[in-house]
Write a protein that holds these residues in place. Structure first.
Motif, PDB file in Angstrom:
ATOM      1  N   TRP A  40       0.968   4.438   1.611  1.00 43.09           N
ATOM      2  CA  TRP A  40       1.124   3.273   0.812  1.00 43.09           C
ATOM      3  C   TRP A  40       1.654   3.677  -0.587  1.00 43.09           C
ATOM      4  O   TRP A  40       2.801   2.983  -0.912  1.00 43.09           O
ATOM      5  CB  TRP A  40      -0.085   2.302   0.482  1.00 43.09           C
ATOM      6  CG  TRP A  40      -0.284   1.380   1.558  1.00 43.09           C
ATOM      7  CD1 TRP A  40       0.452   1.438   2.752  1.00 43.09           C
ATOM      8  CD2 TRP A  40      -1.408   0.639   1.962  1.00 43.09           C
ATOM      9  NE1 TRP A  40      -0.077   0.475   3.420  1.00 43.09           N
ATOM     10  CE2 TRP A  40      -1.179  -0.249   2.883  1.00 43.09           C
ATOM     11  CE3 TRP A  40      -2.596   0.345   0.778  1.00 43.09           C
ATOM     12  CZ2 TRP A  40      -1.937  -1.281   3.258  1.00 43.09           C
ATOM     13  CZ3 TRP A  40      -3.537  -0.664   1.371  1.00 43.09           C
ATOM     14  CH2 TRP A  40      -3.288  -1.533   2.609  1.00 43.09           C
ATOM     15  N   SER A  41       1.125   4.847  -1.232  1.00 38.57           N
ATOM     16  CA  SER A  41       1.808   5.345  -2.636  1.00 38.57           C
ATOM     17  C   SER A  41       2.947   5.906  -2.393  1.00 38.57           C
ATOM     18  O   SER A  41       3.863   5.229  -3.442  1.00 38.57           O
ATOM     19  CB  SER A  41       0.840   6.256  -3.202  1.00 38.57           C
ATOM     20  OG  SER A  41      -0.623   5.782  -3.297  1.00 38.57           O
ATOM     21  N   LYS A  43       5.451   4.603  -0.807  1.00 38.79           N
ATOM     22  CA  LYS A  43       6.150   3.445  -0.740  1.00 38.79           C
ATOM     23  C   LYS A  43       6.201   2.757  -2.212  1.00 38.79           C
ATOM     24  O   LYS A  43       7.334   2.394  -2.835  1.00 38.79           O
ATOM     25  CB  LYS A  43       5.745   2.470   0.390  1.00 38.79           C
ATOM     26  CG  LYS A  43       6.511   0.998   0.401  1.00 38.79           C
ATOM     27  CD  LYS A  43       5.831   0.503   1.561  1.00 38.79           C
ATOM     28  CE  LYS A  43       6.474  -1.247   1.110  1.00 38.79           C
ATOM     29  NZ  LYS A  43       5.548  -2.105   2.081  1.00 38.79           N
ATOM     30  N   TYR A  44       5.037   2.383  -2.704  1.00 32.14           N
ATOM     31  CA  TYR A  44       4.853   1.409  -3.781  1.00 32.14           C
ATOM     32  C   TYR A  44       5.133   2.048  -5.036  1.00 32.14           C
ATOM     33  O   TYR A  44       5.733   1.432  -5.903  1.00 32.14           O
ATOM     34  CB  TYR A  44       3.454   0.796  -3.794  1.00 32.14           C
ATOM     35  CG  TYR A  44       3.295   0.006  -2.665  1.00 32.14           C
ATOM     36  CD1 TYR A  44       4.074  -1.429  -2.574  1.00 32.14           C
ATOM     37  CD2 TYR A  44       2.143  -0.212  -1.694  1.00 32.14           C
ATOM     38  CE1 TYR A  44       3.625  -2.331  -1.705  1.00 32.14           C
ATOM     39  CE2 TYR A  44       2.187  -0.965  -0.808  1.00 32.14           C
ATOM     40  CZ  TYR A  44       2.794  -2.077  -0.748  1.00 32.14           C
ATOM     41  OH  TYR A  44       2.561  -2.840   0.204  1.00 32.14           O
ATOM     42  N   TYR A 246       1.765  -6.145  -5.980  1.00 31.12           N
ATOM     43  CA  TYR A 246       1.803  -5.822  -4.531  1.00 31.12           C
ATOM     44  C   TYR A 246       0.597  -6.311  -3.759  1.00 31.12           C
ATOM     45  O   TYR A 246       0.429  -6.157  -2.729  1.00 31.12           O
ATOM     46  CB  TYR A 246       1.934  -4.268  -4.455  1.00 31.12           C
ATOM     47  CG  TYR A 246       2.982  -3.776  -5.029  1.00 31.12           C
ATOM     48  CD1 TYR A 246       4.247  -4.127  -4.546  1.00 31.12           C
ATOM     49  CD2 TYR A 246       2.870  -2.791  -6.070  1.00 31.12           C
ATOM     50  CE1 TYR A 246       5.588  -3.737  -5.182  1.00 31.12           C
ATOM     51  CE2 TYR A 246       4.290  -2.320  -6.709  1.00 31.12           C
ATOM     52  CZ  TYR A 246       5.527  -2.706  -6.270  1.00 31.12           C
ATOM     53  OH  TYR A 246       6.627  -2.394  -7.133  1.00 31.12           O
ATOM     54  N   HIS A 248      -2.763  -5.271  -3.589  1.00 31.04           N
ATOM     55  CA  HIS A 248      -3.567  -4.205  -2.995  1.00 31.04           C
ATOM     56  C   HIS A 248      -4.118  -3.726  -4.330  1.00 31.04           C
ATOM     57  O   HIS A 248      -3.702  -3.486  -5.250  1.00 31.04           O
ATOM     58  CB  HIS A 248      -2.627  -3.000  -2.315  1.00 31.04           C
ATOM     59  CG  HIS A 248      -2.127  -3.533  -1.054  1.00 31.04           C
ATOM     60  ND1 HIS A 248      -2.671  -3.879   0.051  1.00 31.04           N
ATOM     61  CD2 HIS A 248      -0.633  -3.398  -0.592  1.00 31.04           C
ATOM     62  CE1 HIS A 248      -1.886  -4.355   0.985  1.00 31.04           C
ATOM     63  NE2 HIS A 248      -0.796  -4.031   0.395  1.00 31.04           N
ATOM     64  N   ILE A 253      -2.534   2.330  -4.116  1.00 29.30           N
ATOM     65  CA  ILE A 253      -1.282   2.462  -3.934  1.00 29.30           C
ATOM     66  C   ILE A 253      -0.433   3.187  -5.022  1.00 29.30           C
ATOM     67  O   ILE A 253       0.847   3.155  -5.135  1.00 29.30           O
ATOM     68  CB  ILE A 253      -0.820   1.178  -4.119  1.00 29.30           C
ATOM     69  CG1 ILE A 253      -1.197   0.323  -5.372  1.00 29.30           C
ATOM     70  CG2 ILE A 253      -1.127   0.499  -2.674  1.00 29.30           C
ATOM     71  CD1 ILE A 253      -0.476  -1.231  -5.298  1.00 29.30           C
TER      72      ILE A 253
END
Length: 353
Positions: A40-41, A43-44, A246, A248, A253
């Motif tokens: 996830w990180s 991407k975000y 986001y 989350h 993230i």
């Protein structure tokens, strides 16, 4: 630009600082869920970095069906209407507009800084206004308007990587603190001010505070500062925005966030922590505004900084004014009467010294 997807609970806005710092269970959760954290990180963090660097710097802009050059006085005029400041007569006269001067100076790295200033013929008191993220020197005029009416000369300038100033990336004020120092040196060399006051909102507020902590507290010509909804720790601020942008938990993230900014811009987010050296400002008066409904730079940012600062200073030197039901950078508009009254009282207090 939609900054966050869902407004957090009011308790988070007011007392949530430590919710965006690591504790034992967040660390444990990150370790246990590291494959997900890494995925996830990746991407975000990339998306968030792009988000922080993507905004208008030049060209045409449209507000309420009116199109104009972003780097022109027209952006101020349209902003006054959009924020309904025209009802408070936030309008410069035709003569004042004609008297405004622009100039380009060079910072210590020989990069351009685009400045805008307006003088009275019989004043040597100055106020420097620092605009927020995505804005420019013309929008900074809304912050200095009242001071000009009170007889101060006023100056605003485009932050690093904003408007016509140089820079490829914004450090959200971190890089601009040195530009503020360069502007003050230019002002001292060319106009020999008797005193200088600073006012900034959001990124501009954090930037002026960083300048004061770095060196400004030692400059006898810089007498006071007004901070409007500034953040006190950029890493915590980013974690907050990421969580609500986001949807989350931030610790799932944001792995690699500091490394991303270090690699791309060259500074460590952890260094942009205004709480660590608040003691340096123990003799420096500040008036701090923050709306308790601010969902971009939450109220806890100013609250935490003020709490640290007043530990070291005499009672009444600095003030934190919380405005009820006021969102980000709305103090000057929705809280206008209280905002102006507080500034007026603050200036009288400084003049008595």
């Amino acid at each position: 630009m939609k900054v966050i997807e869902k407004t957090p609970h009011k308790k988070t806005l007011n007392d949530g600082y430590h919710k965006f710092c690591f504790n034992w269970w967040r660390l444990l959760g990150m370790i246990v869920l590291f494959p997900l954290v890494y995925f996830w990180s990746k991407k975000y963090v990339k998306d968030f970095f792009t988000f922080t660097q993507t905004y208008q710097r030049s060209g045409l802009m449209t507000i309420d069906a009116t199109t104009f050059d972003f780097n022109s006085f027209a952006v101020y005029q349209q902003d006054v209407i959009a924020k309904k400041l025209d009802q408070f007569n936030f309008s410069f006269s035709t003569e004042e507009i004609a008297a405004m001067k622009t100039a380009t100076i060079l910072n210590q790295h020989q990069d351009p800084i685009s400045i805008l200033y307006l003088q009275h013929s019989n004043s040597n008191k100055w106020v420097i206004g620092l605009h927020g993220w995505t804005e420019n020197k013309y929008l900074g005029l809304r912050q200095v308007f009242y001071f000009y009416q009170q007889g101060y000369n006023v100056l605003t300038f485009d932050s690093v990587a904003h408007g016509l100033s140089g820079g490829n990336y914004t450090g959200i004020g971190y890089l601009n603190a040195q530009n503020l120092s360069d502007v003050i040196q230019w002002l001292q060399a060319n106009y020999h001010p008797q005193e200088i006051g600073l006012i900034g909102n959001s990124m501009g507020a954090a930037c002026l505070t960083k300048y004061l902590i770095d060196e400004g507290y030692q400059n006898p010509l810089v007498h006071w500062a007004v901070s409007d909804c500034g953040f006190s720790n950029l890493l915590v601020q980013f974690r907050y925005v990421m969580q609500y942008r986001y949807q989350h938990p931030w610790w799932l993230i944001s792995f690699g966030l500091t490394k991303k900014f270090k690699n791309e811009i060259g500074f460590k987010l952890r260094k942009y922590n205004l709480l660590k050296q608040a003691k340096r400002l123990k003799d420096f008066p500040m008036l701090i505004f923050h709306g308790d409904h601010d969902d971009f730079v939450p109220y806890f940012m100013s609250k935490e900084f003020f709490t640290r600062k007043v530990k070291y200073e005499r009672p009444g030197q600095s003030q934190l004014l919380s405005l009820l039901n006021v969102n980000h950078v709305e103090a000057i508009s929705k809280g206008h009467q209280v905002y102006i009254a507080a500034i007026k009282a603050f200036l009288i207090q400084q003049e008595r010294k």
